[in-house]
Scaffold this motif. Structure first.
Motif, short mmCIF file in Angstrom:
data_model
loop_
_atom_site.label_atom_id
_atom_site.label_comp_id
_atom_site.label_asym_id
_atom_site.label_seq_id
_atom_site.Cartn_x
_atom_site.Cartn_y
_atom_site.Cartn_z
N MET A 1 30.13 -47.97 -56.71
CA MET A 1 29.04 -47.14 -57.18
C MET A 1 29.19 -45.72 -56.65
O MET A 1 29.40 -45.52 -55.45
N THR A 2 29.13 -44.74 -57.53
CA THR A 2 29.20 -43.33 -57.15
C THR A 2 27.81 -42.72 -57.22
O THR A 2 27.14 -42.79 -58.27
N THR A 3 27.37 -42.14 -56.12
CA THR A 3 26.04 -41.52 -56.07
C THR A 3 26.18 -40.02 -56.31
O THR A 3 26.94 -39.34 -55.63
N VAL A 4 25.43 -39.52 -57.28
CA VAL A 4 25.45 -38.10 -57.64
C VAL A 4 24.09 -37.49 -57.32
O VAL A 4 23.05 -38.00 -57.76
N LEU A 5 24.09 -36.42 -56.53
CA LEU A 5 22.86 -35.67 -56.28
C LEU A 5 22.84 -34.49 -57.23
O LEU A 5 23.65 -33.56 -57.12
N LEU A 6 21.94 -34.53 -58.20
CA LEU A 6 21.81 -33.48 -59.21
C LEU A 6 20.78 -32.46 -58.75
O LEU A 6 19.61 -32.81 -58.53
N VAL A 7 21.20 -31.21 -58.61
CA VAL A 7 20.30 -30.15 -58.16
C VAL A 7 20.03 -29.22 -59.33
O VAL A 7 20.96 -28.60 -59.86
N HIS A 8 18.78 -29.13 -59.73
CA HIS A 8 18.39 -28.27 -60.86
C HIS A 8 16.95 -27.82 -60.65
O HIS A 8 16.13 -28.58 -60.13
N THR A 9 16.66 -26.59 -61.09
CA THR A 9 15.32 -26.04 -60.85
C THR A 9 14.35 -26.25 -62.01
O THR A 9 13.16 -26.00 -61.86
N VAL A 10 14.86 -26.67 -63.16
CA VAL A 10 13.99 -26.86 -64.33
C VAL A 10 13.74 -28.36 -64.51
O VAL A 10 14.68 -29.12 -64.79
N PRO A 11 12.49 -28.82 -64.34
CA PRO A 11 12.20 -30.26 -64.38
C PRO A 11 12.70 -30.98 -65.63
O PRO A 11 13.28 -32.07 -65.53
N LEU A 12 12.50 -30.39 -66.81
CA LEU A 12 12.90 -31.07 -68.05
C LEU A 12 14.42 -31.21 -68.12
O LEU A 12 14.94 -32.29 -68.46
N TRP A 13 15.13 -30.14 -67.81
CA TRP A 13 16.60 -30.21 -67.85
C TRP A 13 17.12 -31.15 -66.77
O TRP A 13 18.08 -31.87 -66.99
N ARG A 14 16.47 -31.13 -65.61
CA ARG A 14 16.89 -32.01 -64.52
C ARG A 14 16.74 -33.47 -64.93
O ARG A 14 17.65 -34.28 -64.72
N ALA A 15 15.60 -33.80 -65.54
CA ALA A 15 15.37 -35.17 -65.98
C ALA A 15 16.34 -35.58 -67.08
O ALA A 15 16.85 -36.70 -67.10
N SER A 16 16.64 -34.64 -68.00
CA SER A 16 17.56 -34.93 -69.10
C SER A 16 18.97 -35.18 -68.59
O SER A 16 19.64 -36.14 -69.00
N LEU A 17 19.42 -34.32 -67.68
CA LEU A 17 20.76 -34.50 -67.12
C LEU A 17 20.86 -35.78 -66.31
O LEU A 17 21.87 -36.49 -66.36
N GLN A 25 28.76 -45.73 -66.35
CA GLN A 25 29.02 -46.96 -65.61
C GLN A 25 29.28 -46.64 -64.14
O GLN A 25 30.10 -45.79 -63.80
N GLY A 26 28.57 -47.32 -63.26
CA GLY A 26 28.78 -47.16 -61.83
C GLY A 26 28.27 -45.86 -61.26
O GLY A 26 28.75 -45.39 -60.24
N ILE A 27 27.28 -45.25 -61.91
CA ILE A 27 26.72 -43.98 -61.46
C ILE A 27 25.26 -44.16 -61.05
O ILE A 27 24.45 -44.68 -61.82
N GLU A 28 24.95 -43.75 -59.83
CA GLU A 28 23.56 -43.70 -59.37
C GLU A 28 23.18 -42.23 -59.21
O GLU A 28 23.91 -41.46 -58.57
N VAL A 29 22.06 -41.83 -59.80
CA VAL A 29 21.67 -40.42 -59.80
C VAL A 29 20.41 -40.20 -58.97
O VAL A 29 19.42 -40.93 -59.11
N ARG A 30 20.49 -39.21 -58.09
CA ARG A 30 19.31 -38.72 -57.38
C ARG A 30 19.15 -37.26 -57.72
O ARG A 30 20.13 -36.59 -58.10
N THR A 31 17.94 -36.74 -57.63
CA THR A 31 17.70 -35.36 -58.02
C THR A 31 17.04 -34.57 -56.89
O THR A 31 16.40 -35.13 -56.01
N ALA A 32 17.24 -33.24 -56.97
CA ALA A 32 16.62 -32.35 -56.00
C ALA A 32 16.40 -31.00 -56.65
O ALA A 32 17.08 -30.63 -57.62
N GLU A 33 15.43 -30.26 -56.13
CA GLU A 33 15.19 -28.91 -56.58
C GLU A 33 15.83 -27.93 -55.62
O GLU A 33 16.28 -28.30 -54.53
N ARG A 34 15.85 -26.66 -56.02
CA ARG A 34 16.36 -25.61 -55.14
C ARG A 34 15.55 -25.60 -53.84
O ARG A 34 14.34 -25.71 -53.84
N GLY A 35 16.24 -25.51 -52.72
CA GLY A 35 15.59 -25.47 -51.43
C GLY A 35 15.29 -26.84 -50.85
O GLY A 35 14.80 -26.93 -49.74
N ALA A 36 15.59 -27.90 -51.60
CA ALA A 36 15.26 -29.25 -51.14
C ALA A 36 16.48 -30.13 -50.99
O ALA A 36 16.36 -31.36 -50.94
N ILE A 37 17.66 -29.52 -50.91
CA ILE A 37 18.88 -30.32 -50.83
C ILE A 37 18.94 -31.10 -49.52
O ILE A 37 19.24 -32.29 -49.50
#
Length: 201
Positions: A1-17, A25-37
């Motif tokens: 399993m590969t964990t990806v931390l997606l950092v984006h400042t726009v909620p809609l685009w962040r959720a879409s990505l 396959q084999g991807i786990e996604v977590r998200t963060a905003e600017r300043g919250a890495i």
């Protein structure tokens, strides 16, 4: 399993990505905003950090990424989504140590493969971005020459640049002269034009 931390400042685009990545396959996604890495990293170490160079505050995100240290003492593999007509963003990503350069207009069916490749210690550059990245990586100006030229592009005169950088006007003129010479320009305006076209500033 590969964990990806997606950092984006726009909620809609962040959720879409995140939704798009999550279908891989084999991807786990977590998200963060600017300043919250850093806060997001407390939930566990990701294998890849991914950000979009078009998102508002992307420069701040890259600056923040550069300060984040992985447990083994290095940095997290960084991947950026970008376009070939954004050499300035490519330069910033290159300076931040990005290992993955993904064209936003590419097919998305193998995006998970790119994430796995980066997590395994590899590198990835989409062919459409390679030439622009070579131009960025081949920049002849020193960091100080680049900062002086950038301030001149913003409209600052020699005295103003000297005051901002705590330098003498003569030193600023020397940096500008070096930037003009190294870029093969005729004068300051031509150096600024060439630097902008190459994505250096």
């Amino acid at each position: 399993m590969t964990t990806v931390l997606l950092v984006h400042t726009v909620p809609l685009w962040r959720a879409s990505l995140a939704s798009l990545l999550g279908t891989g396959q084999g991807i786990e996604v977590r998200t963060a905003e600017r300043g919250a890495i850093r806060a997001a990293l407390s939930g566990g170490c990701p294998d890849v950090l991914l950000t979009d160079l078009d998102c508002p505050g992307a420069r701040d995100v890259l600056d923040e990424v550069k300060t984040v240290t992985a447990p083994h003492g290095g940095t997290y593999p960084l991947a950026v989504l970008t376009r070939s007509d954004q050499p300035r963003g490519l330069r910033r990503a290159y300076e931040a140590g990005a290992l993955g350069y993904i064209d936003k207009y590419r097919p998305v069916d193998d995006l998970s493969e790119v994430m796995h490749k980066l997590a395994d210690g590899g590198r990835h550059i989409d062919e459409s971005l390679a030439f622009s990245l070579l131009q960025v990586a081949d920049m002849p100006l020193s960091p100080r020459e680049l900062s002086v030229l950038s301030m001149a592009e913003e409209g600052d005169n020699v005295a103003g640049i000297a005051a901002r950088l705590h330098l003498t006007p003569g030193t600023v003129r020397n940096y500008l002269a070096a930037a003009i010479r190294k870029s093969g320009a005729r004068n300051r305006l031509d150096a600024i034009r060439r630097a902008k076209e190459a994505g250096w500033i």
